[in-house]
Enzyme design. Structure first.
Site: not given
Ligand code: S3P
Length: 438
Positions: A93, A317, A348
């Site tokens: 990305g 993240d 996620r």
């Protein structure tokens, strides 16, 4: 590639943190644009930075790597060129969004593609502002495949970020830098500032101030950048897997050297310390304008915490591995305001919830978060366990670390995406006492 964990382990030793993925990609892009000779040490030889390097070479950058892994940027006599073959950004990305900014700013005719995960991710967040700047971009409903055709961009552009995204911010800054436009970005919530620091490191005319609690980033139209050899600091997002491994398992202490300590990335340490983690930060220093340090991590008793609001972009993240830490912490951990996790390399929040359901970890999911009922006890595994990685590197590594707290080996399916961000994960984790079987 499936990976199976082992139950005999003892985490200890000293390891060097692999290079930062965000910084490795930025230094190639900004380095190529500077068109001067420069070396990059500590570069992350992961699939994501390498796909960004290939894309830059397709438009004429001429970046090379020697047998020791040192990266060379060179001075070319010609400018960037169009390319008939699509630029393939693979799983990245960051690579795609930053390259869209750079190439719109240069004014090239190009098309872009990527893997299945990247093809499903939203790109309107960069296409919209770049189009407002004057770029000519065609996409498939805001997703790949995307093509751009050469135009010149407006001389001045002001944009307030509607999503807290360093990729969007960086894409606009690179478009401005490449086209010589004045750019002002208003950032309501701080996101990682590697692009701003790197531009400053190479002498760009960039100023950062704050107004009404928002960051104002101003890039002027005249920028004389001067190349100097660059050293990439280690990736705290990769270090996070090793840190949690040492915290939750049998460990006599782990030292991780050269970890990037940029304050816009260290939320994971703050969160873990709030949970009770014993992490000592030593030898703080600066490398190419980025703070870094060595970390000493000791096995710790963790407790549940709430993670929400402004810290979320800083730990975005690390939420998968923080969720694993939470699963083995006493009490409830509540994670909110994290809807962005649904548009990462996988959804996620769903991926964490699916893995937890298989392992029997009590949790509740919501649209923008998850609540996890943790326990420091080992998970009693009675039958063979297979966890889906959802083809996502951070999900795969997180559940492999969870294997440290299981009474029997568990298998995480389809782990090849680990190579996008942490190419030596299997060897490194084995060197500190935890074997993973292919
Ligand atoms: C990145 C920014 C973050 C992060 C990604 C890397 C970057 O994404 O999740 O892994 O290098 O700028 P967003 O900018 O979309 O939040």
């Amino acid at each position: 590639m499936n990976l199976t964990t082992s139950t005999h382990h003892h985490i200890s030793g000293t390891v060097q943190c692999p290079g930062d993925k965000s910084i490795s990609q930025r230094v190639l892009i900004i380095g190529a644009l500077m068109n001067q000779e420069m070396t990059v040490d500590g570069f992350l030889h992961g699939e994501d930075p390498l796909s960004t390097m290939n894309a830059l070479n397709q438009i004429g950058a001429g970046i090379t790597i020697d047998e020791k892994g040192l990266v060379y940027l060179c001075k070319k006599n010609h400018t960037f060129q169009n390319c008939d073959e699509p630029l393939n950004l693979g799983n990245s990305g960051t690579g795609l969004r930053l390259m869209l900014g750079l190439t719109s700013g240069i004014g090239l005719n190009l098309s872009f593609c990527g893997d299945e995960s990247l093809s499903s991710r939203p790109m309107s967040r960069v296409i919209n502002p770049l189009t407002e700047m004057g770029a000519n971009i065609k996409s498939s409903n805001g997703k790949l495949p995307i093509s751009i055709s050469a135009t010149s961009l407006q001389k001045q552009y002001i944009y307030e970020l509607p999503v807290a995204s360093a990729q969007v911010k960086s894409s606009i800054l690179l478009a401005g830098l490449a086209s010589g436009s004045v750019v002002e970005i208003i950032e309501p919530i701080q996101t990682r500032d590697h692009t701003e620091r790197m531009l400053n490191n190479f002498g760009a005319n960039i100023e950062i101030s704050s107004k009404d609690g928002k960051n104002i980033i101003q890039l002027s139209s005249s920028n004389q950048l001067t190349a100097k050899n660059y050293k990439v600091v280690g990736d705290i997002s990769s270090a996070a897997f090793l840190i949690v491994a040492a915290l939750i398992s049998k460990s006599s202490g782990l030292e991780i050297t050269n970890v990037g300590m940029n304050p816009s990335r260290t939320g994971v340490l703050k969160a873990l310390k709030k949970m009770g983690a014993n992490i000592e930060v030593k030898n703080q220093r600066l490398e190419s304008g980025e703070p870094c340090a060595d970390l000493e991590v000791k096995r710790s008793k963790l407790k549940g915490v709430e993670l929400s609001g402004e810290i979320i972009p800083n730990i975005i993240d690390e939420i998968p591995i923080l969720s694993i830490a939470a699963a083995f912490a006493e009490g409830e951990t509540l994670i909110k305001d994290a809807a962005e996790l649904r548009v990462k390399e996988s959804d996620r929040l769903q991926a964490i919830s699916d893995g937890f359901s298989i392992l029997g970890i009590a949790h509740k999911s919501f649209d923008d978060g998850i609540s996890i009922m943790g326990s420091s006890k080992r998970l009693c595994i009675e039958e063979p366990i297979f966890i889906e990685s959802h083809d996502d590197h951070r999900i795969a590594m997180s559940f492999l670390i969870a294997g440290l707290k299981c009474t029997k080996p568990i298998t995480v399916k389809n782990c090849k995406n680990i190579f996008t961000s942490f190419p030596n994960f299997i060897e490194l984790i084995s060197s500190i006492g935890y074997k993973l079987e292919k």
